[in-house]
Design an enzyme around this catalytic site. Structure first.
Site, PDB file in Angstrom:
ATOM      1  CG  ASN A 246      -4.697  -3.074   5.644  1.00 54.11           C
ATOM      2  OD1 ASN A 246      -5.186  -3.011   6.758  1.00 54.11           O
ATOM      3  ND2 ASN A 246      -3.439  -2.763   5.397  1.00 54.11           N
TER       4      ASN A 246
ATOM      5  CD  GLU B 244      -0.170  -3.004   5.357  1.00 58.04           C
ATOM      6  OE1 GLU B 244       0.635  -2.683   6.252  1.00 58.04           O
ATOM      7  OE2 GLU B 244      -1.099  -2.276   4.979  1.00 58.04           O
TER       8      GLU B 244
ATOM      9  CD  GLU C 115       3.863  -8.756  15.004  1.00 62.16           C
ATOM     10  OE1 GLU C 115       2.965  -9.520  14.618  1.00 62.16           O
ATOM     11  OE2 GLU C 115       4.128  -7.672  14.436  1.00 62.16           O
TER      12      GLU C 115
ATOM     13  CD  GLU D 242      -2.030  -4.325   9.266  1.00 65.47           C
ATOM     14  OE1 GLU D 242      -2.388  -4.512  10.449  1.00 65.47           O
ATOM     15  OE2 GLU D 242      -2.007  -3.209   8.732  1.00 65.47           O
TER      16      GLU D 242
END
Length: 662
Positions: free
Chosen positions: A286, A271, A196, A284
């Protein structure tokens, strides 16, 4: 819901027990043999051993955990964070066994747990993401130009800072992919990786969300998590002073939109990376409670674990979005067993004295009472210090004061380093990014050393001497400082504090009242009180306090002026001196590479006869969930390799012997 099995360990297990006990729900703990004396075992209503096997046989053993839950008549399972908390198979196994999983559905975990799927879904939901590429192996690379770098190599199933490496040029990328694949396979059971585009100088900002089983979802605002080492957070705070009110609203609304789109229930964290222009990119999600959830609790007043339990029990959210406000400022410091001055190398060992700071608006989440053994089998985090203040400056100052009072004797910890970060002008002025530790660690460590040297070592020596003399008088049997030494005849004591060595003459003494001579300096020293390790003393009329313990070498560790000092007496025979006198030293030479810590050899790159260059990776040791490369210190030929892949090694074990190549 009457009883919960806590499928975890350490401070998060203790934290879940506190809330469950407060709301009248029973708890069952599980533990590895290494954790049998841990606080969560004694605090839970019941506790069951998982044995002494590997993580796969204990904390990651789904069948065994379900069996214990049934045996103990639990209604529900709380996975905490890490381990099986984001494992959809565990969530499904709980449901199949008739147990409530205190977390999201298996489908949500599966969808958002894989970073590649999560990226695709975020794009479909209208959230911005950084450019990225999926990889099958190190040969399956897109055509990248040097100008495209840097990139991040990331584990698709990763999290918690594991399985992530930054790559600055083409020559590094294959090694990074191989290492990340191995780490991903070991920790997450899935070696899939992707690359990425690395957003340079970003902020790491995450949004806490809660969703229920009735389609409702809210946010509890954001946390700033930009202070990281090895891509793992060490300081978090809320609110973020980076965001404008408008950008805060925008990023929080985006997080809620994503949660609602997937029908998310329970606690979760979304996030983002935020660039210097306040553009944000989805990173991402969680699907669990986060390590840093206490900072959100401190500024909003809500107990997130309690909300998790109520949501899992099927209740609709009892919090409305308009009810959630941020009040004041909270900062969390993660206390790790590690050596910042040695690239944050893990530091397992026995903590023989542990004391937490106390006071209004100070919270410590931990799993240690007064002592504990920290092994290399688990994560190196031992505690979390969370402090609340009316504003950020007051929260920083209060955190620094609390760190001064945080005592961890017996191992190396990052307490002084954390204080150095909070004192740094760039941190205080909010002029930093996720590169803060990389950019400033060397300067912070040097400042810690300089500040330490500026402290008066004479007062530390006096405190150690007072403590030893008073305890020797009171002891009924021989103690470290009571053994016969020639100072009893000469009235002169050879003493060393760090690198400073001197002799202190005892001129006269009465009960708790001494006169010491250090060179031409005369000190009047009075013991006001001794309460266990705490010494209240006066030196030339100045009242001071010291906290003192005895380490495994029978030296004194003195906590004064916010630092720990090691004090030795040369007239007392210690195990260290006996070993040296008998000729049984370590026998280590520059050509023998030793293990810097206990751990497991996970890869051996060389064999006898190989020629290596300075900086080549010879082997890799895993300790406390971190990979540590053992590098060639110079150009050489490998003479012998004393370990193999899978070997368990202790500290200071000779791994490889080299022959210097001319």
């Amino acid at each position: 819901m009457n009883k919960i099995l806590i499928a975890n360990r350490g401070e998060i297990a203790c934290r879940i027990i506190r809330t469950a006990r407060r709301i009248g729900i029973g708890t069952v703990a599980v533990y590895h043999a290494l954790d049998k004396d841990s606080l969560h075992v004694s605090q839970a209503g019941e506790a069951f051993s998982l044995g002494d096997g590997s993580l796969a046989d204990t904390y990651l053993n789904i069948a065994k955990l379900i069996e214990i839950a049934k045996l103990s008549r639990c209604d529900a399972v709380h996975p905490g964070y890490g381990f099986l908390s984001e494992n959809h198979l565990f969530a499904k196994a709980c449901a199949d066994a008739g147990l409530i999983f205190i977390g999201p559905t298996p489908e949500a975990i599966l969808l958002m747990g894989n970073k590649l799927q999560a990226r695709d879904f975020a794009i479909k939901s209208g959230l911005p993401v950084a450019p990225g590429y999926t990889l099958k192996d190190e040969h399956d690379l897109p055509d990248l130009n040097e100008k495209d770098f840097p990139f991040l190599v990331k584990a698709a199933a990763g999290g918690g800072g594991k399985g992530m490496r930054i790559v600055n040029n083409k020559s590094e990328i294959k090694e990074a992919i191989i290492s990340t694949q191995r780490e991903a396979g070991n920790y997450f059971g899935d070696p899939t990786v992707y690359i990425e585009k690395f957003i340079e100088s970003p902020r790491h900002i995450e949004v806490q969300v809660l969703g229920d089983q009735h389609g409702n979802a809210i946010h509890l605002f954001e946390r700033e998590c930009s202070i990281q080492r090895r891509y793992q957070k060490i300081i978090e705070e809320s609110p973020s002073v980076t965001l404008t009110p408008e950008k805060r609203s925008e990023i929080c609304e985006a997080a809620v939109k994503l949660a609602k789109t997937i029908g998310y229930s329970n606690a979760g964290t979304i996030e983002f990376l935020v660039d210097k222009n306040l553009n944000f990119y989805f990173l991402e999600m969680n699907t669990r409670i986060q390590v840093e959830h206490p900072v959100t609790e401190m500024v909003t007043g809500y107990d997130l674990v309690e909300e998790q339990i109520l949501i899992a029990a099927g209740q609709p959210l009892r919090i409305k979005q308009e009810d959630v406000i941020q009040k004041g400022h909270a900062i969390e410091c993660r206390i790790y067993a590690e050596a910042p001055s040695k690239d944050f190398l893990p530091s397992p060992g026995h903590i023989h004295l542990y004391r937490e700071p106390k006071g209004a608006n100070i919270r410590v989440d931990s799993f240690i009472a007064e002592s504990a053994t920290i092994t290399g089998a688990f994560d190196p985090m031992i505690s979390k210090l969370v402090v609340w203040g009316e504003d950020r400056t007051k929260a920083i100052d209060k955190s620094i004061a609390a760190l001064n009072d945080f005592i961890v004797h017996g191992i190396r910890s990052n307490v002084d380093y954390l204080r150095g970060v909070l004192q740094h002008p760039a941190y205080r002025k909010n002029e930093f990014s996720t590169a803060f530790c990389k950019d400033h660690t060397n300067a912070i460590i040097e400042e810690i050393k300089s500040e330490r040297k500026r402290k008066n070592e004479a007062t530390v020596m006096m405190a150690a001497l007072l403590f030893s003399l008073e305890n020797a008088k009171q002891a009924q049997s021989k103690s470290i400082w009571q053994q016969t030494g020639y100072w009893r005849h000469l009235m002169q004591i050879p003493i060393q504090c760090d690198e400073v060595i001197c002799r202190i003459k005892v001129m006269s003494k009465a009960k708790g009242h001494y006169f010491f001579m250090k060179g031409n300096q005369r000190f009047e020293c009075i013991v006001n009180n001794i309460n266990g390790p705490l010494l209240d003393l006066s030196i030339d009329g100045e009242r001071l306090q010291a906290l003192i313990s005895v380490d495994s070498k029978r030296h004194l560790i003195v906590r004064m002026h916010g630092f720990d000092f090691e004090v030795k007496r040369a007239d007392v025979l210690t195990d260290e001196l006996v070993l040296g006198a008998s000729g049984q030293g370590t026998g280590r030479h520059d050509d023998e590479l030793t293990s810097p810590m206990p751990g497991k050899v996970i890869d051996v790159r060389v064999k006898p006869g190989d020629e290596v260059e300075k900086g080549d990776i010879l082997l890799i040791i895993e300790s406390m969930k971190m990979e540590n490369n053992i590098l060639a210190p110079y150009k050489a030929t490998v003479e012998s390799v004393n370990v193999e892949k899978g070997s368990m090694v202790g500290g200071a074990v000779v791994l490889i012997k080299l022959n210097l190549k001319e």
